[in-house]
Motif scaffolding. Structure first.
Motif, PDB file in Angstrom:
ATOM      1  N   LYS A  16       4.092   5.124  10.995  1.00 30.01           N
ATOM      2  CA  LYS A  16       2.999   6.420  10.714  1.00 30.01           C
ATOM      3  C   LYS A  16       3.432   7.767   9.617  1.00 30.01           C
ATOM      4  CE  LYS A  16      -0.945   8.785  12.796  1.00 30.01           C
ATOM      5  NZ  LYS A  16      -1.679   9.491  14.219  1.00 30.01           N
ATOM      6  N   ALA A  17       4.775   8.261   9.668  1.00 35.66           N
ATOM      7  CA  ALA A  17       5.196   8.828   8.878  1.00 35.66           C
ATOM      8  C   ALA A  17       5.755   8.361   7.447  1.00 35.66           C
ATOM      9  CB  ALA A  17       6.296   9.338   9.262  1.00 35.66           C
ATOM     10  N   ARG A  20       3.858   4.895   0.740  1.00 40.96           N
ATOM     11  CA  ARG A  20       4.301   3.833   0.748  1.00 40.96           C
ATOM     12  C   ARG A  20       5.505   3.549  -0.058  1.00 40.96           C
ATOM     13  NH1 ARG A  20      -0.156   5.336   2.732  1.00 40.96           N
ATOM     14  NH2 ARG A  20      -2.561   4.892   1.870  1.00 40.96           N
ATOM     15  N   GLU A  21       5.770   4.763  -0.832  1.00 38.89           N
ATOM     16  CA  GLU A  21       6.686   4.358  -1.903  1.00 38.89           C
ATOM     17  C   GLU A  21       8.172   3.780  -1.234  1.00 38.89           C
ATOM     18  OE1 GLU A  21       4.559   7.279  -3.678  1.00 38.89           O
ATOM     19  OE2 GLU A  21       5.549   7.742  -1.861  1.00 38.89           O
ATOM     20  N   ALA A  22       8.353   4.193   0.783  1.00 40.93           N
ATOM     21  CA  ALA A  22       9.182   4.167   1.477  1.00 40.93           C
ATOM     22  C   ALA A  22       9.199   2.085   1.604  1.00 40.93           C
ATOM     23  CB  ALA A  22       9.759   4.415   2.248  1.00 40.93           C
ATOM     24  N   VAL A  23       8.330   1.917   1.840  1.00 39.50           N
ATOM     25  CA  VAL A  23       7.346   0.512   2.492  1.00 39.50           C
ATOM     26  C   VAL A  23       7.467  -0.461   0.707  1.00 39.50           C
ATOM     27  CG1 VAL A  23       6.030  -0.979   2.831  1.00 39.50           C
ATOM     28  CG2 VAL A  23       6.168   1.402   3.972  1.00 39.50           C
ATOM     29  N   VAL A  24       6.740   0.291  -0.194  1.00 40.00           N
ATOM     30  CA  VAL A  24       7.686  -0.805  -1.148  1.00 40.00           C
ATOM     31  C   VAL A  24       8.937  -1.042  -1.498  1.00 40.00           C
ATOM     32  CG1 VAL A  24       6.908  -0.604  -3.840  1.00 40.00           C
ATOM     33  CG2 VAL A  24       4.848   0.079  -2.505  1.00 40.00           C
ATOM     34  N   ALA A  25       9.756  -0.378  -1.230  1.00 35.14           N
ATOM     35  CA  ALA A  25      11.218  -0.425  -1.557  1.00 35.14           C
ATOM     36  C   ALA A  25      11.813  -1.182  -0.391  1.00 35.14           C
ATOM     37  CB  ALA A  25      12.011   0.935  -1.441  1.00 35.14           C
ATOM     38  N   ARG A  26      11.164  -1.750  -0.118  1.00 36.99           N
ATOM     39  CA  ARG A  26      11.600  -2.449   1.328  1.00 36.99           C
ATOM     40  C   ARG A  26      10.908  -3.849   0.823  1.00 36.99           C
ATOM     41  NH1 ARG A  26       8.988  -0.477   7.264  1.00 36.99           N
ATOM     42  NH2 ARG A  26       9.171  -3.152   7.840  1.00 36.99           N
ATOM     43  N   MET A  27       9.085  -4.150   0.418  1.00 34.28           N
ATOM     44  CA  MET A  27       9.207  -4.990   0.224  1.00 34.28           C
ATOM     45  C   MET A  27       9.788  -5.966  -1.510  1.00 34.28           C
ATOM     46  SD  MET A  27       4.640  -3.816   0.049  1.00 34.28           S
ATOM     47  CE  MET A  27       3.833  -5.413  -0.084  1.00 34.28           C
ATOM     48  N   LEU A  47      -2.887  -5.355   5.965  1.00 37.36           N
ATOM     49  CA  LEU A  47      -2.012  -3.868   5.916  1.00 37.36           C
ATOM     50  C   LEU A  47      -0.570  -3.190   5.444  1.00 37.36           C
ATOM     51  CD1 LEU A  47      -4.278  -2.644   8.804  1.00 37.36           C
ATOM     52  CD2 LEU A  47      -4.935  -2.714   6.073  1.00 37.36           C
ATOM     53  N   CYS A  48      -0.214  -4.802   4.575  1.00 42.44           N
ATOM     54  CA  CYS A  48       1.721  -4.350   4.905  1.00 42.44           C
ATOM     55  C   CYS A  48       2.323  -2.538   4.147  1.00 42.44           C
ATOM     56  CB  CYS A  48       1.823  -5.466   3.785  1.00 42.44           C
ATOM     57  SG  CYS A  48       1.791  -5.900   2.225  1.00 42.44           S
ATOM     58  N   LEU A  49       0.861  -1.794   3.553  1.00 43.67           N
ATOM     59  CA  LEU A  49       1.618  -0.563   3.170  1.00 43.67           C
ATOM     60  C   LEU A  49       1.448   0.555   3.700  1.00 43.67           C
ATOM     61  CD1 LEU A  49      -0.405  -0.931  -0.402  1.00 43.67           C
ATOM     62  CD2 LEU A  49       2.392  -1.438  -0.480  1.00 43.67           C
ATOM     63  N   THR A  50       0.952   0.617   4.883  1.00 40.13           N
ATOM     64  CA  THR A  50       0.412   0.991   6.202  1.00 40.13           C
ATOM     65  C   THR A  50       0.912   0.559   7.493  1.00 40.13           C
ATOM     66  OG1 THR A  50      -1.905   0.735   6.594  1.00 40.13           O
ATOM     67  CG2 THR A  50      -1.228   1.730   4.732  1.00 40.13           C
ATOM     68  N   THR A  51       1.066   2.004   8.236  1.00 37.69           N
ATOM     69  CA  THR A  51       1.332   1.066   9.455  1.00 37.69           C
ATOM     70  C   THR A  51       0.172   0.730  10.402  1.00 37.69           C
ATOM     71  OG1 THR A  51       1.940   2.655  12.127  1.00 37.69           O
ATOM     72  CG2 THR A  51       0.347   3.437  10.206  1.00 37.69           C
TER      73      THR A  51
END
Length: 309
Positions: A16-17, A20-27, A47-51
């Motif tokens: 939850k915390a 978006r930037e951290a998720v995109v880095a993984r992508m 829903l790959c950008l959020t929980t």
């Protein structure tokens, strides 16, 4: 041979915390791996950008808008689009879409290899419920936060193939694949976020849930002679486990690649679109074999009605 090397980019949990930037880095890391493996198409989950936020109840519906994207690409996702363009890799990704008119959809898009959006799909079969349910072990509030998709099941020509998309619960409905199959689909891309535990049947077990997920994708692939790429977001999100089970399925309904983890994991397979031809010209040659005069109930009736005793 019409070969597309496809990367199924399963993603591990997003808390939850997490930004978006951290998720995109993984992508981006998965994209780089895919490019090194020769992929020209990478498919990311629902829903790959959020929980998976439909597990959280907001009494004020508008409070959930923090999980939605008002544009795509946007500032956090632009680096992904830019890098995909540079690498010449098309991407398909799922996100929560907030339209300029204020509508809310569970959406998936497809780009070409120049990172231009060439296809959009909005989830049709929304599972779950609208109000807080005290009888469930956890909430599944997609019907509260999303509207049913309004685009149908379109297909697009890209990279020399006929491509379509669907999302999560759509994979369980044979109509999903058949409508695309009737448009000659050769590749169905679908992302999902599926809880590891059935909120209404806790004894079901993970093995059965994974089996049913794979069964539906294999059946859809076989019965429509199409490739199916099913990509999960998996793992423990703030105490709520999502199952993995990402697969690439060939047009004979056979799994040719399967994830082994519930984390970030890339499956790669060279998918020959010409393998669709045999099924489409023999047992599933729809023009020769379908008997639509007997199928009326499929569109005339929503719920099942048994004969009177």
């Amino acid at each position: 041979m019409r070969e597309i090397v496809i990367g199924a980019a399963q993603m591990g949990p997003i808390q939850k915390a997490d930004s978006r930037e951290a998720v995109v880095a993984r992508m981006l890391a998965l994209l780089e791996d895919a490019a090194r493996a020769g992929c020209t198409l990478v498919v990311y989950p629902e829903l790959c950008l959020t929980t998976f936020f439909p597990r959280w109840y907001h009494e004020d519906r508008a409070e959930a808008d923090i999980w939605f994207e008002a544009s795509m690409p946007n500032a956090p996702t632009q680096p992904l689009f830019d890098r995909a363009r540079t690498l010449g890799v098309a991407i398909s990704l799922g996100y929560a879409e907030l339209t300029p008119e204020g509508q809310h959809f569970n959406t998936q898009i497809l780009t070409d290899r120049a990172a231009r959006i060439v296809g959009k799909y909005r989830k049709v079969h929304l599972p779950g419920h609208v109000e807080y349910d005290t009888e469930r072990t956890h909430q599944h509030l997609e019907k509260r936060y999303f509207e049913p998709g309004d685009l149908g099941f379109p297909v697009w020509r890209s990279q020399g193939a006929v491509m379509g998309m669907c999302i999560c619960n759509d994979r369980r409905w044979p109509e999903t694949y058949r409508v695309m199959g009737l448009q000659g689909v050769e590749l169905v891309m679908l992302g999902y976020n599926t809880p590891s535990v059935n909120s209404q049947h806790g004894d079901e077990g993970l093995a059965k849930r994974l089996y049913h997920s794979e069964l539906t994708m294999c059946a859809g692939a076989y019965q429509n002679a199409t490739w199916v790429v099913g990509v999960a977001k998996a793992g423990d999100e703030d105490g709520h486990p999502l199952m993995g089970g990402s697969v690439i399925v060939d047009p004979d309904g056979m799994v040719v690649a399967r994830a082994t983890s519930e984390g970030d994991e890339l499956l790669v397979h060279a998918c020959d679109m010409d393998l669709c031809n045999f099924g489409k010209t023999t047992i599933f040659d729809f023009a020769r074999h379908r008997r639509i005069e007997h199928y009326g109930l499929i569109t005339e009736r929503t719920g099942a009605v048994a004969p009177a005793p």
